[in-house]
Write an enzyme that holds these catalytic residues in place. Sequence first.
Site, short mmCIF file in Angstrom:
data_model
loop_
_atom_site.label_atom_id
_atom_site.label_comp_id
_atom_site.label_asym_id
_atom_site.label_seq_id
_atom_site.Cartn_x
_atom_site.Cartn_y
_atom_site.Cartn_z
N HIS A 123 0.88 -1.17 0.00
CA HIS A 123 0.00 0.00 0.00
C HIS A 123 0.92 1.23 0.00
CE1 HIS A 123 -2.81 2.94 1.82
NE2 HIS A 123 -3.78 2.14 1.46
N ASP A 200 3.10 -4.57 8.12
CA ASP A 200 1.88 -3.78 7.94
C ASP A 200 0.71 -4.77 8.00
OD1 ASP A 200 -0.38 -2.63 6.91
OD2 ASP A 200 0.58 -1.74 5.15
N GLN A 203 -4.43 -5.38 6.70
CA GLN A 203 -5.40 -6.30 6.07
C GLN A 203 -5.39 -7.69 6.70
OE1 GLN A 203 -7.71 -5.50 3.99
NE2 GLN A 203 -7.01 -3.42 3.57
N LYS A 226 -10.51 -1.02 10.43
CA LYS A 226 -10.60 -2.22 9.58
C LYS A 226 -10.87 -3.45 10.44
CE LYS A 226 -7.41 -0.37 6.17
NZ LYS A 226 -8.03 -0.11 4.87
N CYS A 364 -4.70 2.35 -3.78
CA CYS A 364 -3.49 2.88 -3.12
C CYS A 364 -2.32 1.91 -3.26
CB CYS A 364 -3.72 3.19 -1.64
SG CYS A 364 -4.89 4.50 -1.38
N1 PMP Z 1 -1.71 -0.78 4.58
C1 PMP Z 1 -2.63 -1.54 3.99
C2 PMP Z 1 -2.23 -2.90 3.48
C3 PMP Z 1 -3.93 -1.07 3.86
O1 PMP Z 1 -4.86 -1.82 3.26
C4 PMP Z 1 -4.26 0.22 4.34
C5 PMP Z 1 -5.66 0.79 4.19
N2 PMP Z 1 -6.25 0.56 2.95
C6 PMP Z 1 -3.26 0.95 4.97
C7 PMP Z 1 -2.01 0.43 5.07
C8 PMP Z 1 -3.55 2.31 5.53
O2 PMP Z 1 -4.45 2.22 6.60
P1 PMP Z 1 -5.11 3.53 7.21
O3 PMP Z 1 -5.64 4.32 6.06
O4 PMP Z 1 -6.17 3.00 8.11
O5 PMP Z 1 -4.03 4.24 7.95
#
Ligand code: PMP
Length: 406
Positions: A123, A200, A203, A226, A364
Amino acid sequence: MNINLEQIRKDFPILQELVHGKPLVYFDNAATTHKPRVVIDAVAEVYEKYNSNIHRGVHHLSNVCTQAHENARIKVQQFINAKHCHEVIFTRGTTESINLVASSFADTFLQAGDEILVSQLEHHSNIVPWQLIEKRKGIKLRYIPINEAGELILDNINDLINSKTKLVSIAHISNALGTINPIKEIIEIAHAKDVPVMIDGAQAIQHVAVDVQQLDCDFYAFSGHKLYGPTGIGVLYGKEEWLNKMEPYQGGGEMIKTVSFEGTTYNELPFKFEAGTPDFSGSVGLAAAIDYLQTIGLDKIDQYEHELMDYAMSKLEAIPNIRFIGTAKNKTSVISFLIGDIHPFDMGTMLDKMGIAVRTGHHCAQPVMQHFDIPGTIRASFSFYNTKEEIDKLAEGIIRIAQLFG
Ligand code: PMP
């Protein structure tokens, strides 16, 4: 080992809503999950019964609120099996957790010429913070490439993790493709070379049981929203030995022991990394979400979501001209696809008119899209509150729209 789907769906007020006059079919769970009534009530209770700024308060409400916030920290500690509760830092979410590590780790340990290793699956929030450090410190960001199935290619891992590598930062599960990365193996390889690893977990935390001691990761980041919890709260787990050595991320109240114009001393963990008034209603809501998930059982959730994914694959595979993006052997409940040359945005907009929420675009993760040479995908991501009937509606909807496009 079944989950009580009827009861679960009643637990989430938003699932009773209509969208464009149709029952909501929500398949955008990788972006954010809905909140069960117990989470909404827990947050409301903070404001109705004991809202007060926390820590150092002498009055009753402040003490009650402090206790609730610190109990939430212990709840998170137990949920991820951290050794100490001061290894749980509350942040705004995964993005802030990664930025915290990037900034503080860089200030303490990085010099020009050092390398940080991520992957092509990340991401943007696990790429851009490191690019900022690249500019600030003159380090080099490298990445593990992916294959046509959307899996990490680890053939050159021993070159990629070398004497210049100071940290590896990898997603547990890809948000764009659903690939579950072999993080245990990567952590072992990196640790054999004394390189710490950040995961990270944005997910993963809502799908699989995470045990940070068993994984032996050095940092693990995730977001409350999430995980069926509130927005604005997240977690950075970090091993005590790293966090103690790292410079603070932000300055302000809470993170100090003493302040004078001659010099300031910092508070102990976890407060050293929690400048300012913390999101105590968020932490309490997050604890309620964890309680809720544990009542259902993460093993049952994992099993049911796999069942949903297998069912969805069997339905979608039958659709003419479907192209799946990301076909890793080890996947979680995210399906990314394209239908012929229909633009993902058109498909998403027309599904929305049927009450079906999917996400379209690059998710993203533009480097992933560049790898597959596509602008984006249609992504359906499942939660344990989804049903097979909803998947039928998705498949029927896609077929109808594809027919309209000829
Ligand atoms: N890493 C991953 C793999 C994600 O899916 C996301 C959110 N789509 C993020 C980081 C960022 O998370 P947040 O916007 O809640 O900070």
